[in-house]
Design a protein around this motif. Structure first.
Motif, PDB file in Angstrom:
ATOM      1  N   LEU A  80     -24.304  10.166  42.067  1.00 31.18           N
ATOM      2  CA  LEU A  80     -25.164  10.784  41.063  1.00 31.18           C
ATOM      3  C   LEU A  80     -25.227   9.916  39.816  1.00 31.18           C
ATOM      4  CD1 LEU A  80     -26.855  13.219  40.170  1.00 31.18           C
ATOM      5  CD2 LEU A  80     -24.744  14.285  39.352  1.00 31.18           C
ATOM      6  N   ILE A  81     -24.120   9.308  39.442  1.00 34.90           N
ATOM      7  CA  ILE A  81     -24.077   8.410  38.289  1.00 34.90           C
ATOM      8  C   ILE A  81     -24.570   7.031  38.714  1.00 34.90           C
ATOM      9  CG2 ILE A  81     -22.599   7.450  36.486  1.00 34.90           C
ATOM     10  CD1 ILE A  81     -20.724   9.778  36.915  1.00 34.90           C
ATOM     11  N   PHE A 211     -25.018  15.200  27.996  1.00 36.15           N
ATOM     12  CA  PHE A 211     -25.652  16.509  28.124  1.00 36.15           C
ATOM     13  C   PHE A 211     -27.164  16.429  27.995  1.00 36.15           C
ATOM     14  CE2 PHE A 211     -21.481  16.913  26.070  1.00 36.15           C
ATOM     15  CZ  PHE A 211     -20.817  17.632  27.038  1.00 36.15           C
ATOM     16  N   LYS A 212     -27.742  15.224  28.063  1.00 31.38           N
ATOM     17  CA  LYS A 212     -29.179  15.062  27.916  1.00 31.38           C
ATOM     18  C   LYS A 212     -29.885  15.405  29.235  1.00 31.38           C
ATOM     19  CE  LYS A 212     -29.797  13.502  23.685  1.00 31.38           C
ATOM     20  NZ  LYS A 212     -30.698  14.174  22.707  1.00 31.38           N
ATOM     21  N   THR A 213     -30.818  16.346  29.151  1.00 30.71           N
ATOM     22  CA  THR A 213     -31.562  16.741  30.338  1.00 30.71           C
ATOM     23  C   THR A 213     -32.490  15.630  30.811  1.00 30.71           C
ATOM     24  OG1 THR A 213     -31.482  19.054  29.621  1.00 30.71           O
ATOM     25  CG2 THR A 213     -33.131  18.475  31.261  1.00 30.71           C
ATOM     26  N   SER A 214     -33.078  14.878  29.876  1.00 32.70           N
ATOM     27  CA  SER A 214     -34.029  13.833  30.250  1.00 32.70           C
ATOM     28  C   SER A 214     -33.350  12.730  31.060  1.00 32.70           C
ATOM     29  CB  SER A 214     -34.673  13.247  28.995  1.00 32.70           C
ATOM     30  OG  SER A 214     -33.683  12.717  28.114  1.00 32.70           O
ATOM     31  N   GLU A 215     -32.108  12.383  30.712  1.00 32.28           N
ATOM     32  CA  GLU A 215     -31.400  11.338  31.449  1.00 32.28           C
ATOM     33  C   GLU A 215     -31.099  11.786  32.877  1.00 32.28           C
ATOM     34  OE1 GLU A 215     -27.967  10.338  29.240  1.00 32.28           O
ATOM     35  OE2 GLU A 215     -29.073   9.568  27.492  1.00 32.28           O
ATOM     36  N   LEU A 216     -30.659  13.027  33.024  1.00 31.86           N
ATOM     37  CA  LEU A 216     -30.395  13.543  34.367  1.00 31.86           C
ATOM     38  C   LEU A 216     -31.679  13.636  35.183  1.00 31.86           C
ATOM     39  CD1 LEU A 216     -28.473  14.748  36.462  1.00 31.86           C
ATOM     40  CD2 LEU A 216     -28.807  16.981  35.389  1.00 31.86           C
ATOM     41  N   GLN A 217     -32.773  14.021  34.546  1.00 25.39           N
ATOM     42  CA  GLN A 217     -34.046  14.118  35.252  1.00 25.39           C
ATOM     43  C   GLN A 217     -34.508  12.753  35.738  1.00 25.39           C
ATOM     44  OE1 GLN A 217     -37.194  15.835  32.953  1.00 25.39           O
ATOM     45  NE2 GLN A 217     -38.553  16.083  34.705  1.00 25.39           N
ATOM     46  N   LEU A 223     -33.391   8.865  42.500  1.00 20.51           N
ATOM     47  CA  LEU A 223     -32.779   9.120  43.794  1.00 20.51           C
ATOM     48  C   LEU A 223     -33.711   9.878  44.741  1.00 20.51           C
ATOM     49  CD1 LEU A 223     -29.229  10.192  42.560  1.00 20.51           C
ATOM     50  CD2 LEU A 223     -29.827   8.042  43.661  1.00 20.51           C
ATOM     51  N   GLY A 224     -34.806  10.449  44.214  1.00 22.84           N
ATOM     52  CA  GLY A 224     -35.697  11.244  45.056  1.00 22.84           C
ATOM     53  C   GLY A 224     -35.103  12.586  45.436  1.00 22.84           C
ATOM     54  N   TRP A 225     -34.313  13.150  44.532  1.00 22.82           N
ATOM     55  CA  TRP A 225     -33.614  14.403  44.812  1.00 22.82           C
ATOM     56  C   TRP A 225     -34.331  15.585  44.162  1.00 22.82           C
ATOM     57  CZ3 TRP A 225     -27.712  12.987  44.083  1.00 22.82           C
ATOM     58  CH2 TRP A 225     -27.333  12.160  45.147  1.00 22.82           C
ATOM     59  N   LYS A 226     -35.627  15.643  44.255  1.00 27.48           N
ATOM     60  CA  LYS A 226     -36.333  16.808  43.746  1.00 27.48           C
ATOM     61  C   LYS A 226     -36.077  18.002  44.667  1.00 27.48           C
ATOM     62  CE  LYS A 226     -40.025  14.183  41.493  1.00 27.48           C
ATOM     63  NZ  LYS A 226     -41.488  13.970  41.398  1.00 27.48           N
ATOM     64  N   ARG A 227     -36.009  19.180  44.058  1.00 22.72           N
ATOM     65  CA  ARG A 227     -35.697  20.425  44.777  1.00 22.72           C
ATOM     66  C   ARG A 227     -34.377  20.259  45.530  1.00 22.72           C
ATOM     67  NH1 ARG A 227     -38.887  24.370  45.108  1.00 22.72           N
ATOM     68  NH2 ARG A 227     -38.102  25.041  47.142  1.00 22.72           N
ATOM     69  N   THR A 228     -33.325  20.100  44.752  1.00 17.02           N
ATOM     70  CA  THR A 228     -32.000  19.837  45.296  1.00 17.02           C
ATOM     71  C   THR A 228     -31.026  20.889  44.795  1.00 17.02           C
ATOM     72  OG1 THR A 228     -32.393  17.456  45.404  1.00 17.02           O
ATOM     73  CG2 THR A 228     -30.110  18.177  45.412  1.00 17.02           C
ATOM     74  N   LEU A 229     -30.146  21.307  45.691  1.00 18.82           N
ATOM     75  CA  LEU A 229     -29.069  22.227  45.346  1.00 18.82           C
ATOM     76  C   LEU A 229     -27.764  21.445  45.364  1.00 18.82           C
ATOM     77  CD1 LEU A 229     -28.091  25.130  44.775  1.00 18.82           C
ATOM     78  CD2 LEU A 229     -27.852  25.425  47.245  1.00 18.82           C
ATOM     79  N   PHE A 230     -27.100  21.372  44.200  1.00 16.79           N
ATOM     80  CA  PHE A 230     -25.829  20.678  44.081  1.00 16.79           C
ATOM     81  C   PHE A 230     -24.697  21.670  44.339  1.00 16.79           C
ATOM     82  CE2 PHE A 230     -28.721  18.177  41.453  1.00 16.79           C
ATOM     83  CZ  PHE A 230     -28.466  16.894  41.918  1.00 16.79           C
ATOM     84  N   ARG A 243     -24.781  21.745  31.773  1.00 15.81           N
ATOM     85  CA  ARG A 243     -25.555  21.705  30.531  1.00 15.81           C
ATOM     86  C   ARG A 243     -26.834  20.885  30.685  1.00 15.81           C
ATOM     87  NH1 ARG A 243     -21.699  21.156  25.200  1.00 15.81           N
ATOM     88  NH2 ARG A 243     -20.367  22.979  25.593  1.00 15.81           N
ATOM     89  N   ALA A 244     -26.741  19.761  31.372  1.00 12.18           N
ATOM     90  CA  ALA A 244     -27.902  18.888  31.488  1.00 12.18           C
ATOM     91  C   ALA A 244     -28.921  19.396  32.492  1.00 12.18           C
ATOM     92  CB  ALA A 244     -27.452  17.476  31.868  1.00 12.18           C
ATOM     93  N   GLY A 245     -28.481  20.111  33.531  1.00 13.52           N
ATOM     94  CA  GLY A 245     -29.398  20.506  34.589  1.00 13.52           C
ATOM     95  C   GLY A 245     -29.723  21.969  34.669  1.00 13.52           C
ATOM     96  N   SER A 246     -29.218  22.779  33.726  1.00 14.77           N
ATOM     97  CA  SER A 246     -29.450  24.223  33.820  1.00 14.77           C
ATOM     98  C   SER A 246     -30.913  24.591  33.612  1.00 14.77           C
ATOM     99  CB  SER A 246     -28.571  24.962  32.798  1.00 14.77           C
ATOM    100  OG  SER A 246     -28.869  24.498  31.472  1.00 14.77           O
ATOM    101  N   ASN A 247     -31.652  23.784  32.834  1.00 13.63           N
ATOM    102  CA  ASN A 247     -33.063  24.096  32.583  1.00 13.63           C
ATOM    103  C   ASN A 247     -34.006  23.140  33.290  1.00 13.63           C
ATOM    104  OD1 ASN A 247     -32.323  21.924  31.041  1.00 13.63           O
ATOM    105  ND2 ASN A 247     -33.476  22.530  29.215  1.00 13.63           N
ATOM    106  N   LEU A 248     -33.516  22.433  34.307  1.00 11.37           N
ATOM    107  CA  LEU A 248     -34.365  21.560  35.095  1.00 11.37           C
ATOM    108  C   LEU A 248     -35.062  22.356  36.190  1.00 11.37           C
ATOM    109  CD1 LEU A 248     -32.511  18.165  35.661  1.00 11.37           C
ATOM    110  CD2 LEU A 248     -34.685  18.533  34.520  1.00 11.37           C
ATOM    111  N   LEU A 249     -36.362  22.151  36.343  1.00  7.03           N
ATOM    112  CA  LEU A 249     -37.111  22.844  37.377  1.00  7.03           C
ATOM    113  C   LEU A 249     -36.844  22.189  38.727  1.00  7.03           C
ATOM    114  CD1 LEU A 249     -39.245  25.022  37.984  1.00  7.03           C
ATOM    115  CD2 LEU A 249     -40.998  23.271  37.663  1.00  7.03           C
TER     116      LEU A 249
END
Length: 297
Positions: A80-81, A211-217, A223-230, A243-249
């Motif tokens: 992921l990193i 904790f930046k959402t934009s960096e995680l997005q 990685l092409g991991w759209k619609r992914t369950l971690f 914190r970074a992915g709680s509001n990611l669609l």
């Protein structure tokens, strides 16, 4: 064809499995697989081209997944990193228990588990009033005889506007029962189906720095991991990822203990950390006297 090969073919046609003992496999990271091991990238194309799940072949013909207990299954690791330069995380392999991640696909078991989950999610709070619960007088509207019109009782009759409801819904529990072993088999089938469809990934850790959402997005898009369950094997979701992915669609996080068959089938991709793999092998794998490997990540 030898007698053993013919017997194996008949058993596969009848959907029977051979009673071959399977050793317990623990999750370990190796730089190179053993000679007798199977890579998931080599196994899965053969699976999709056959009507029955396969893990390999030999002189006697295809080998069913039910026979895969003695043959380890390896999957390339992801990260992921962002890895450092000249470092490829796919060079490392994770060993998967074939009893958990190479189970024969049973659509009937998946259907039972999904229906059971959806039944338990129903609120069952619909409620209507009967004629005895509707407010109003119990006085008879008109005499029984002499008017030439139909017989009527009080104003709460279901035939009248504003009256009670006949045979209307009442609060009830829609939950159904399903054996624990069936649910466990459903989870094995769901994980095996995700691996068969190349939609199951494994990472060392789900810890996310920052904790930046934009960096995680941006990393997820790379990685092409759209619609992914971690899925994490820890008791709680790592704070940085939460914190970074709680509001990611299109992204969600759960623990391995909270994951159910419905969620495993609903999300197009599952990404597990090593602790989650260890948790599933310990909870769904066959009992063994050898303790599984513990990760201190």
């Amino acid at each position: 064809m030898s007698a053993t090969a013919m017997l194996a073919t008949i058993r596969r046609a009848l959907g029977q499995t051979s009673r071959i003992a399977s050793r317990r496999l623990s999750t370990v990271v190796a730089s190179a697989p053993p000679e007798n091991a199977l890579l998931a990238s080599e196994v899965l194309p053969a699976i999709s081209q056959t009507s029955a799940p396969l893990v390999g072949s030999d002189e006697s013909g295809p080998v069913s997944l039910a026979f895969a207990g003695a043959r380890p299954l390896y999957l390339q690791l992801s990260s992921l990193i962002r890895p450092e330069e000249n470092v490829d995380p796919s060079d490392e392999l994770v060993e998967l228990d074939p009893h958990v991640f190479a189970h024969p696909i049973r659509r009937d078991i998946l259907h039972l588990c999904v229906v059971h989950h959806l039944d338990c999610q129903r609120q069952g709070s619909a409620n209507t009033k009967t004629r005895g619960e509707v407010r109003g007088s119990g006085h008879k509207i008109r005499p029984q005889k002499g008017s030439g019109r139909a017989r009527l009782g009080d104003a709460q009759s279901p035939m009248l506007r504003g009256g009670g409801v006949a045979f209307g819904p009442k609060p009830r529990d829609f939950a159904t029962k399903l054996n624990r072993k069936v649910i466990q088999m459903g989870m094995r089938v769901a994980l095996s189906a995700r691996l068969k469809e190349h939609s199951l990934g494994v990472v060392k850790s789900l810890e996310w720095p920052g904790f930046k959402t934009s960096e995680l997005q941006r990393r997820i898009e790379e990685l092409g991991w759209k619609r992914t369950l971690f899925v994490t094997g820890q008791e709680e979701i790592p704070d940085g990822l939460r914190r970074a992915g709680s509001n990611l669609l299109g992204v969600d996080m759960v623990t391995a203990e909270e994951l159910n068959v419905y969620s495993a089938l609903k999300w197009p991709r599952l990404v597990l950390d090593l602790q989650a793999v260890e948790w599933f092998e310990r909870a769904l794998g066959r009992p063994s006297s050898v303790p599984p490997h513990e990760y201190g990540l």
